[in-house]
Design an enzyme around this catalytic site. Structure first.
Site, PDB file in Angstrom:
ATOM      1  N   GLU A 143       6.729   1.964  -9.934  1.00  0.00           N
ATOM      2  CA  GLU A 143       5.316   1.717  -9.658  1.00  0.00           C
ATOM      3  C   GLU A 143       4.523   2.943 -10.100  1.00  0.00           C
ATOM      4  OE1 GLU A 143       4.200   1.336  -5.470  1.00  0.00           O
ATOM      5  OE2 GLU A 143       2.903  -0.331  -6.035  1.00  0.00           O
ATOM      6  N   LYS A 156      -4.121   4.859  12.230  1.00  0.00           N
ATOM      7  CA  LYS A 156      -4.203   6.111  11.465  1.00  0.00           C
ATOM      8  C   LYS A 156      -4.633   5.812  10.039  1.00  0.00           C
ATOM      9  CE  LYS A 156      -1.460   8.696   9.020  1.00  0.00           C
ATOM     10  NZ  LYS A 156      -2.416   9.199   8.006  1.00  0.00           N
ATOM     11  N   GLU A 213       3.827  -3.627   4.337  1.00  0.00           N
ATOM     12  CA  GLU A 213       3.302  -4.090   3.052  1.00  0.00           C
ATOM     13  C   GLU A 213       3.455  -2.902   2.111  1.00  0.00           C
ATOM     14  OE1 GLU A 213       1.477  -4.618   0.098  1.00  0.00           O
ATOM     15  OE2 GLU A 213      -0.472  -4.872   1.096  1.00  0.00           O
ATOM     16  N   CYS A 229      -1.255  -2.347  -4.971  1.00  0.00           N
ATOM     17  CA  CYS A 229       0.171  -2.595  -4.745  1.00  0.00           C
ATOM     18  C   CYS A 229       0.621  -3.822  -5.535  1.00  0.00           C
ATOM     19  CB  CYS A 229       0.450  -2.754  -3.266  1.00  0.00           C
ATOM     20  SG  CYS A 229      -0.654  -3.911  -2.473  1.00  0.00           S
TER      21      CYS A 229
END
Ligand code: ADP
Length: 500
Positions: free
Chosen positions: A399, A192, A268, A302
């Site tokens: 983040e 996906k 991840e 990331c």
């Protein structure tokens, strides 16, 4: 005054047409069963690029059935490992042949500079496919000595139907990190894509079929997380799930996997990676790489070096130079030559980043430059630098995923190790020093999956990547990535005559 204000100019027409917008199931392009579509937007303007088939639970069901059949009945799983590797080699050749169209689609849908898409990401996709093609016929088991009259073989087998969910920040690389090891080890896949960036994966998957991938081996579902993504993570016939995205969603995926059939999960996730500059470092090089570590890909990495720690003896110089570098950063239409930074992916991310900039100011960090929207259209943000950032501020702990650099001051090695590790994340770290002992000590002490010393963002197909702590589970790329997709089977045979 910033490098350019191309954001306010008319957007450049992308040199590519959108050919594929359907789901890919069992080797065929099909509409969603519901008939629904969703728009994918151009981050330069917010305008619609194309309407894409919106897969949901029913479509995921069909895709899993196709993948199951392809796994159980072949031909993929009956092919020799060499034949499977040749499919991936041919795919890499086709990627190279269509380099510029793929790069243009990626830039159009994602907003990243075309020069980077064309010279780094698409070539890296081909490189990764060749890396995994090389592994396909080199995966083998062991014969192990055991006590007793037994001949013991340990076999490595594909897991079966693999579900993969990817994010929007590196659509093609995340696709490659996922499908490469799964295909090299002989699995079949339902992948996906992220709802923000569905286009490039559909396009290249068509090339993969042209390269000889049998129907049903790779199925691509465009659609949303809570519908299509959740259906994949909870499907009883999916044998393994691999996910890249936010830590919050990673937790949901683990929960869905556990509640359904306990499929193993690799993750991840997010990060808040330290970038540590000692006073014996080459300061100009460290400034440049700290800038790159944070601002690369519009700050949407990331592993972005989003906590810049600088030794007090070089702090003032570093801060001044970082500000000057950020103010020179060229922001503009990602199709324009020389542009370093395009728009953020969408309105939601844009608003989230602007909120963190506000919180940075309110919590007392020093805003050195930027802090505003760039232009009046699309999702462009000025390169922003905060100095004097203190632990505990929202910009120090969360983040941000945008072009916002936060600079901290530190005094000594032990202190910076302790502060760097005081995070729920542990994805990566950068260290700048010319002292070998400092480099050795800190690389052992930091709790992170990758430590870059006097470099940053070095991504080779052979280097494992992944997180400690809440940054993830398992590793992608390198030999470790293959293990995510292999079952281990021990075959113990009684020996009638152990003497021989
Ligand atoms: P971001 O916040 O950066 O968009 P997400 O973690 O939400 O990151 O998205 C990464 C991927 O996870 C996307 O493909 C998204 O559609 C998918 N996703 C989001 N929510 C869910 C969910 N509840 N279950 C499964 N997948 C999801």
């Amino acid at each position: 005054k910033f490098g350019t204000a191309a954001a306010v100019e008319e957007p450049i027409k992308p040199p590519v047409e959108v050919e594929h917008t359907q789901l890919l199931i069992d080797g065929k392009f099909v509409d969603a069963i519901s008939g629904r579509t969703f728009p994918t937007l151009d981050p330069r303007t917010g305008d619609i690029i194309a309407h894409v088939a919106e897969g949901d639970e029913e479509d995921v069901g069909l895709a899993v059935t196709a993948a199951r059949k392809a796994f159980d009945e072949g031909p993929w799983t009956r092919m020799t490992a060499y034949e499977r590797s040749m499919v991936l080699y041919r795919f890499a050749d086709l990627i190279e042949k269509h380099n510029d169209e793929i790069a243009a689609l990626e830039t159009w849908d994602n907003g990243k500079p075309y020069e980077q898409s064309a010279s780094a990401e698409v070539p890296m996709l081909a490189r990764l496919m060749r890396y995994y093609a090389g592994w396909a016929d080199k995966i083998h088991g062991l014969v192990v000595p055991a006590d007793g009259p037994h001949h013991v073989q340990v076999l490595r087998e594909p897991m079966g139907v693999v579900g993969q969910i990817i994010p929007w920040n590196f659509p093609l690389l995340m696709y490659a990190w996922k499908i490469g090891p799964a295909l090299a080890t002989g699995n079949t896949i339902v992948l996906k894509t992220a709802e923000q960036t569905p286009l490039s994966a559909i396009y290249v998957s068509n090339l993969l079929m042209e390269a000889g991938l049998p129907p049903g081996v790779l199925n691509i579902i465009s659609g949303f997380g809570p519908t299509a993504g959740a259906a994949l993570a909870s499907h009883m016939e999916v044998d393994k799930i691999a996910f890249t995205g936010s830590t919050e969603t990673g937790k949901i995926v683990v929960e869905l996997a556990a509640r359904s059939n306990l499929k193993p999960v690799t993750l991840e996730l997010g990060g808040k990676s330290p970038f540590i500059v000692f006073d014996d470092a080459d300061i100009d090089q460290a400034v440049e790489l700290a800038h790159f570590a944070l601002f690369f890909n519009q700050g949407q990495c990331c592993c972005a070096g989003s906590r810049t720690y600088v030794h007090e003896r070089v702090y003032d110089e570093f801060v001044e130079k970082s500000k000057a570098r950020a103010m020179k950063r060229v922001v503009g239409d990602p199709f324009k030559k020389g542009v370093e930074q395009g728009p953020q992916i969408d309105m939601e991310q844009f608003n989230k980043i602007m909120k963190y900039i506000r919180l940075g100011k309110e919590s007392g960090a020093t805003l050195l430059c930027g802090g505003e929207r760039s232009g009046s259209k699309g999702y462009y943000i000025q390169p922003t630098v905060f100095a004097d950032v203190q632990e505990g501020m929202p910009i120090a702990t969360d983040e941000i995923f945008g072009p916002v650099q936060s600079i901290f001051k530190f005094r000594d090695l032990d202190e910076v190790i302790q502060r760097a590790n005081a995070s729920r994340f542990g994805l990566a770290a950068g260290v700048f020093t010319s002292n070998l002992d400092t480099a050795n000590t800190i690389s052992r002490a930091l709790k992170a999956g990758t430590i870059w010393i006097n470099c940053f963002d070095v991504f080779d197909a052979a280097i494992p990547f992944g997180g400690y702590k809440m940054s993830g589970q398992g590793r992608e790329k390198g030999i470790d990535s293959l293990r995510n997709y292999l079952e281990v089977k021990s075959v113990v045979t009684h020996l009638k005559n152990p003497a021989w």
